[in-house]
Enzyme design. Structure first.
Site, PDB file in Angstrom:
ATOM      1  N   SER A 194       0.801  -1.235   0.000  1.00  0.00           N
ATOM      2  CA  SER A 194       0.000   0.000   0.000  1.00  0.00           C
ATOM      3  C   SER A 194       0.827   1.275   0.000  1.00  0.00           C
ATOM      4  O   SER A 194       0.307   2.352  -0.306  1.00  0.00           O
ATOM      5  CB  SER A 194      -0.949   0.022   1.199  1.00  0.00           C
ATOM      6  N   TYR A 227      -1.402  -2.981 -11.105  1.00  0.00           N
ATOM      7  CA  TYR A 227      -1.564  -2.730  -9.667  1.00  0.00           C
ATOM      8  C   TYR A 227      -0.716  -3.692  -8.840  1.00  0.00           C
ATOM      9  O   TYR A 227      -0.046  -3.284  -7.880  1.00  0.00           O
ATOM     10  CB  TYR A 227      -3.037  -2.847  -9.287  1.00  0.00           C
ATOM     11  N   LYS A 266       0.639   3.279  -3.030  1.00  0.00           N
ATOM     12  CA  LYS A 266      -0.526   4.117  -3.338  1.00  0.00           C
ATOM     13  C   LYS A 266      -0.160   5.610  -3.351  1.00  0.00           C
ATOM     14  O   LYS A 266      -0.735   6.381  -4.115  1.00  0.00           O
ATOM     15  CB  LYS A 266      -1.639   3.877  -2.313  1.00  0.00           C
ATOM     16  N   VAL A 315       1.076  -3.716   3.905  1.00  0.00           N
ATOM     17  CA  VAL A 315       0.943  -4.980   4.639  1.00  0.00           C
ATOM     18  C   VAL A 315       2.200  -5.847   4.602  1.00  0.00           C
ATOM     19  O   VAL A 315       2.250  -6.898   5.238  1.00  0.00           O
ATOM     20  CB  VAL A 315      -0.248  -5.834   4.150  1.00  0.00           C
ATOM     21  N   TYR A 338      -4.091   3.021   7.332  1.00  0.00           N
ATOM     22  CA  TYR A 338      -5.350   2.262   7.332  1.00  0.00           C
ATOM     23  C   TYR A 338      -6.336   2.902   8.299  1.00  0.00           C
ATOM     24  O   TYR A 338      -6.282   4.114   8.500  1.00  0.00           O
ATOM     25  CB  TYR A 338      -5.082   0.789   7.687  1.00  0.00           C
TER      26      TYR A 338
END
Lengths: 313, 313, 313, 313
Positions: free
Chosen positions: A69, A197, A72, A267, A249
């Site tokens: 993540s 992705y 992102k 993660v 998160y």
């Protein structure tokens, strides 16, 4: 040149020693099979200092990990720079959410159906779908180059094993994509988006590289050594804002309270930290808490904040 | 003494003139009947400068307004100071939410049932239920005194008409209270909590008073003139963090992006702004956007940010 | 006259003996303190036969229990008869729901906010709010009289201990009421509605009385002995339809599959059953399954269906 | 042989004439492009009488339409017969829902993630994934044969244009499939399931064929002419129960109240009706109400119920 000098830090080693035991209470990410192979004990940290271009590190600093993540933030910066705020925020919102990062329910209950922000999976998938390029491999190469530039390391690539593992098991992300395609939020071939992705999530580096990326954001988008603009200042600011409100998160609020810096976790156990106008931080420890954040990594950042007063609040 | 000097500012007047027309596109809060009587055109702003203890203002700066949700920050600071972080965060979370401020659904779907943060109604009602005191009037008097101290104005009281109007029409807040009482999150007599809560929401002041309160938070909890600690520094920090992540209803993310300062708005049209270590801001304009934030007030803060570079990001 | 004759049935006793052990796996309702005092072993059943006006029974048939949710069918019949379908279904829907009987979330997410049906708490509270009368005691007396008439037993009253226990602990129902009052679905004083509602839930009878009420619905609304119309046929039909689609909480679908008769259960452990044009059934056993239905009671009805082929499907 | 005789009915024609104007207030299904080509005025009905094996019809009875959601009942019957109740209900529930047929939110909020019933899309996709066979074409051929047998018409096939149109635009169904695959509820290749599912939805017939299928269910699973068992009685009963509790999308409760028969509608405008032990009904009119049911078709069934007293309640 990556940095001026790169040295082990006794002070950081002490903090690492204090934080490392916390990893015992965490769990390795299990939903991506390849991530379960990590060494639960690992903990590493690097700080890239803006003032003198030096880097200090501690722990298993050579250990590589995938961004997950954390990527992102990088895809968001890239897409904002290439297609503009207007087009991006037409498709994805700016608001934090109390829902888990992989939730689909809000997409159904919100009118119009639009991911709340680019740090949750739905929003990040939209951002990836907006990466410009002639085809998937063209998009991928240019984006990877961007990440290499940020980290000052042209060796950076992706971990094929993790990528394939994620590609195979990404049922939930496919569900999000098809749902958003139904509502006209996401366009394009879902399998191609999934390839891109999962590749961006599988980009692999160590904490030194990650700290260097943090230094770019810390330096308002400019290369910490050459001072060249790698990301427009306004876009770097947008990214840092998202890192504060939604970077950890659905423990982002708690992290803002306890550490108070723009940060983004993955993660895999990595955390990217940004101390505005001061330094970039890379942390890695693969054992996670219940919300998906690195347990020892979070603890280490709390200890560092107590010692160095990082908080922007 | 409230401040060293208090002067009209030509520069601020120009910005007010630019922002005022936006109020035409907003709507007065309709769900509290007494608030509908406001003058849609009103716009006022005050800045309390930490460096010299002076205050500058513009627009209808003498116009009074009720705090409404702005009071959530003050009750939070008060309760944290009196019963401690531990007890408060056992009952209310730290996470932003994408849901509207008066939503009840998350209380049902989250396990355990606990308001996500103290800036949404459910969380603020829990905070109010924790205000210490022998009885409702004792609790009220001491809390009001706290607000008077922060604003440096012992004249401050509450608007009885608004309070009664809110008390009568607060069906939704009663629903939230009973729902949380069912789940053991909130204790005590609901009608007493409603009395206290509607009184705190109806505290009335002008933008000068509000800017002075902002200056206390800006000054890390210390009185800007006497330097006396009114709020412990760590608690002031917690409040500022919540103002960034959840202060502007479910447009908090967008506000962080576009203005980037700790702020809290109320449906009366007031906005409390905090520029860390620099100044406190009070803004008022009663016409609201769809999410419940003052339209001209928000616009004015955007203009001020462009001019004075307020953003913490 | 209640019935022509009332006799113990050896056949029913055998079925009761088979079903009784299942009560060991259930739990007494804990959320209403007074209900926890029930005897977990109790199991009773009565059948009121339309053809000859006789009644057969087995088990602890003299044991009294409160109606709880079973009363929802009776208040619905009463209100439909007195104020008409049009007004009732303007305020409450006709659709089954997959949500628990006490859920509030759908009230927030549905537009307009309207309880899905009168068998869930929200809908039943609206129905109770529509009971006509000059004041609460007038409403209550007339409604109780209606229930007495249906059961052919003028001795029937309510259990004060249970009613008081429910009244004190009904935080969730108060939350539902205030939420619906906010949205204009429910009108009137919430505490008065709560008094009336907890009284109707606390109406006390044994399985013979309940079977007699079932016989009225079975007989299309007519008294099984005098043939007098107690409920208009069309309204009896509406009630039976709701009993099929939503009578057994969110196990109604499963019950329709496995037993296939109009039925309504309550958390006291009572079940009202209706075999159209054939007989009415009253069952009682206080130990509940996870969804709030009497475990031994449900089992007994399954056994009876296998023996007597009750299903309407 | 399909039926003994097949005749136009003056009485039915009168009812069709009364119901037809309602189609003007409906809308053609727009989310499957090929369905928008239907003739909005069409209305047809057929009744297959069990007692004498004759068929009466009225309106545009030769007009063909695709089954769409009506096929959910047939695939359920087929799968229950081939793999058994146990395995099916391990993957899909028995409860009605108040949510729209294509909703995904409950799959996320329910633990375990399991579609509430086989009449909503999620549940029907699971059922289709359970159709036995060596490969997709083998599965398809055998299932089609089953439908041909039920309808007594070996000419029945599927509409390729509609199937292709649905296959291309089924983003939402793909989202449901991947979401359920993530949770282990659905297994197998999603694209193959989509092919099979869109084929079953595109099976094409007229109201006579559909009434004949209804007659099989009405006759407890037996062929109305040969009396041969085509569907086991218990499975026919299960299907009829689902048709009552969830057959008419989220207007099933209202339909049960107003018509009161097991029925299943499709967004093509078809409705399958079953009057137990009496007759099967096929209705078609493509203009839909807001919930996806044929407007004139529903009206016609209400009129038929008033005239012939069909309701099972």
């Amino acid at each position: 040149m990556f940095c001026v000098t790169c040295d082990a830090s006794k002070e950081l080693e002490d903090l690492v020693a204090k934080a490392r035991p916390y990893s015992q209470h965490g769990k390795l990410a299990s939903y991506i099979p390849a991530l379960e192979k990590a060494n639960k004990d690992d903990l590493s940290v690097a700080i890239y200092h803006l003032d003198d271009g030096t880097c200090t590190y501690a722990g298993d600093y050579q250990e590589k990990f995938t961004l997950q993540s954390i990527s992102k933030v990088l895809s968001l910066a890239y897409v904002l720079a290439h297609i503009g705020e207007g087009k991006v925020f037409q498709k994805v919102g700016m608001e934090p959410t109390g829902d888990p990062f992989n939730s689909i329910a809000k997409l159904e209950t919100s009118k119009p159906s639009k991911p709340l922000n680019p740090m949750i999976n739905a929003g990040a998938l939209v951002v990836t779908s907006l990466i410009p390029g002639q085809n998937t491999s063209d998009k991928w190469e240019k984006f990877l180059q961007f990440v290499q530039t940020l980290s000052g390391n042209t060796e950076i690539g992706y971990c094929k094993e993790v990528q394939e593992s994620e590609f195979e098991t990404s049922n939930l992300n496919r569900a999000l994509c098809y749902f958003m395609r139904q509502h006209g939020v996401l366009e394009g071939d879902v399998e191609s988006i999934m390839e891109l992705y999962t590749k961006q999530c599988s980009i692999e580096m160590n904490c030194l590289d990650l700290a260097r990326i943090g230094a770019v954001f810390s330096n308002n988008g400019r290369d910490p050594l050459s001072k060249k603009e790698l990301i427009p200042e306004q876009i770097a600011r947008i990214c840092k804002t998202f890192m504060v409100t939604c970077g950890m998160y659905n423990a982002s609020g708690e992290f803002a309270m306890k550490v108070g810096i723009p940060a983004k976790s993955g993660v895999s156990g990595g955390i990217l930290g940004v101390i505005p106008n001061r330094c970039g931080i890379g942390v890695f420890s693969p054992a996670l808490d219940e919300k998906g954040n690195s347990l020892a990594g979070w603890t280490l950042l709390e200890l560092m904040n107590k010692k160095y007063d990082f908080s922007i609040f």
